[in-house]
Enzyme design. Sequence first.
Site, PDB file in Angstrom:
ATOM      1  N   THR A 106      46.121  -7.099  15.797  1.00 45.69           N
ATOM      2  CA  THR A 106      46.299  -5.810  14.783  1.00 45.69           C
ATOM      3  C   THR A 106      45.044  -4.744  14.938  1.00 45.69           C
ATOM      4  OG1 THR A 106      44.368  -7.197  13.332  1.00 45.69           O
ATOM      5  CG2 THR A 106      46.258  -6.692  12.742  1.00 45.69           C
ATOM      6  N   ASP A 107      43.871  -5.107  15.866  1.00 48.16           N
ATOM      7  CA  ASP A 107      42.615  -4.090  16.095  1.00 48.16           C
ATOM      8  C   ASP A 107      43.396  -2.283  16.874  1.00 48.16           C
ATOM      9  OD1 ASP A 107      41.284  -6.400  15.105  1.00 48.16           O
ATOM     10  OD2 ASP A 107      40.231  -7.128  17.423  1.00 48.16           O
ATOM     11  N   THR A 150      45.440 -12.459  16.157  1.00 51.13           N
ATOM     12  CA  THR A 150      45.009 -13.087  15.148  1.00 51.13           C
ATOM     13  C   THR A 150      45.775 -14.132  14.712  1.00 51.13           C
ATOM     14  OG1 THR A 150      43.221 -12.090  14.502  1.00 51.13           O
ATOM     15  CG2 THR A 150      43.888 -13.457  13.117  1.00 51.13           C
ATOM     16  N   SER A 170      44.351  -8.308  21.254  1.00 52.42           N
ATOM     17  CA  SER A 170      45.071  -6.731  21.718  1.00 52.42           C
ATOM     18  C   SER A 170      43.763  -5.886  21.976  1.00 52.42           C
ATOM     19  CB  SER A 170      45.472  -6.339  20.557  1.00 52.42           C
ATOM     20  OG  SER A 170      44.214  -5.730  19.124  1.00 52.42           O
TER      21      SER A 170
HETATM   22  N1  ASP Z   1      41.411  -9.447  14.757  1.00 54.33           N
HETATM   23  C1  ASP Z   1      41.817  -8.488  15.671  1.00 54.33           C
HETATM   24  C2  ASP Z   1      43.955  -9.171  14.528  1.00 54.33           C
HETATM   25  O1  ASP Z   1      44.025  -8.713  14.198  1.00 54.33           O
HETATM   26  C3  ASP Z   1      42.208  -9.722  17.315  1.00 54.33           C
HETATM   27  C4  ASP Z   1      43.056  -9.036  17.872  1.00 54.33           C
HETATM   28  O2  ASP Z   1      43.084  -7.784  17.369  1.00 54.33           O
HETATM   29  O3  ASP Z   1      43.662  -9.384  18.721  1.00 54.33           O
HETATM   30  O4  ASP Z   1      44.258 -10.007  15.483  1.00 54.33           O
END
Ligand code: ASP
Length: 332
Positions: free
Chosen positions: A93-94, A18, A61
């Site tokens: 973050t995932d 993100t 991710s």
């Molecule tokens: N929601 C996710 C982020 O916080 C998407 C990911 O993990 O790529 O980046």
Amino acid sequence: MSSLLPRPRLLVLSLGGTITMTTAPDGGIAPTLGAAELVAAVPGLAEVADIEARSPMKVGSASLTLENIAAVAGEIRAGFAAGMDGAVVIQGTDTIEETAFALDLLVPGERPVVVVGAMRGPQQPGADGPANLLAAALVAASDAARGLGTLVVLNDEIHAARFVRKAHTALTSAFVSDMAGPLGLVAEGRVRLLTRLARPALAFDPGTAPLPPVALIKIAMGDDGRLLRAVPDLGYAGLVIEGAGAGHVPGALAPLVGEVAARLPVALASRTLAGPVFARTYGYPGSEIDLLARGVLSAGLLTGVKARLLLTLALAAGADRAALAQALAAYE
Ligand code: ASP
């Protein structure tokens, strides 16, 4: 920082997430920005360190693999050998709770590795990426963070890789370390480490070989075991079971768990995601005492996803049952 001192040198590697995402033609956001653009957009970052920015990947991710992270670890090890003082990995973050723990197992030594992301994209009001990246760089460049292995910095909190977990889909405070709390925080541009953790002396280097597949099954109420029964014939090299509570499965499944554990290493974690798997409290069929007696290994304080990574890397290094038990015991 005194201008007489040489600035720390940081390697910043961006993998996507993100924090790198801008609006795509279909209306959603997708990874477009690279490390150099992210670094350039943070006021004050250039004063923190001399930065070498690279963008080996641009993905969500959930698409990262342990092989990708092993390659990132190799790049960081090479950077450290060439004199870098610390590394920052930017990603989604995932899966940070997994990649950070994997990096902790893959990058030995004293120099800090900090994984960072953002809960809001750069075009959203209140984007948290720039502040998170600045805090991550401050931690990676700080002497106080040396010897703590891989850390995760978001929302100005500093988390240990082995404890950190994404516990919310939306909030900027999504990251928690339920087992121990964060190790510290960044405030007024200063890194404050309030707790230090001894780091188990485990280090793996799987090279570029494909890694052995390890399955992860969460046990739900009334589970009839059909997934569990299938695992040994699907080519898996190991299995992690997330049991209920302190490490429990339905009594009817206990013999099946024992049969699977006779065919491949099985580690038992808790689906509660906090607190240890017990060893000597409950004695009914399907309890932790029963399952451990049937040859299951305890994942200790590790969550299921983290135990799966440790099992994978230890199996890739040729660990036998005793060595696997020893590696997991380092986190009890
Ligand atoms: N929601 C996710 C982020 O916080 C998407 C990911 O993990 O790529 O980046």
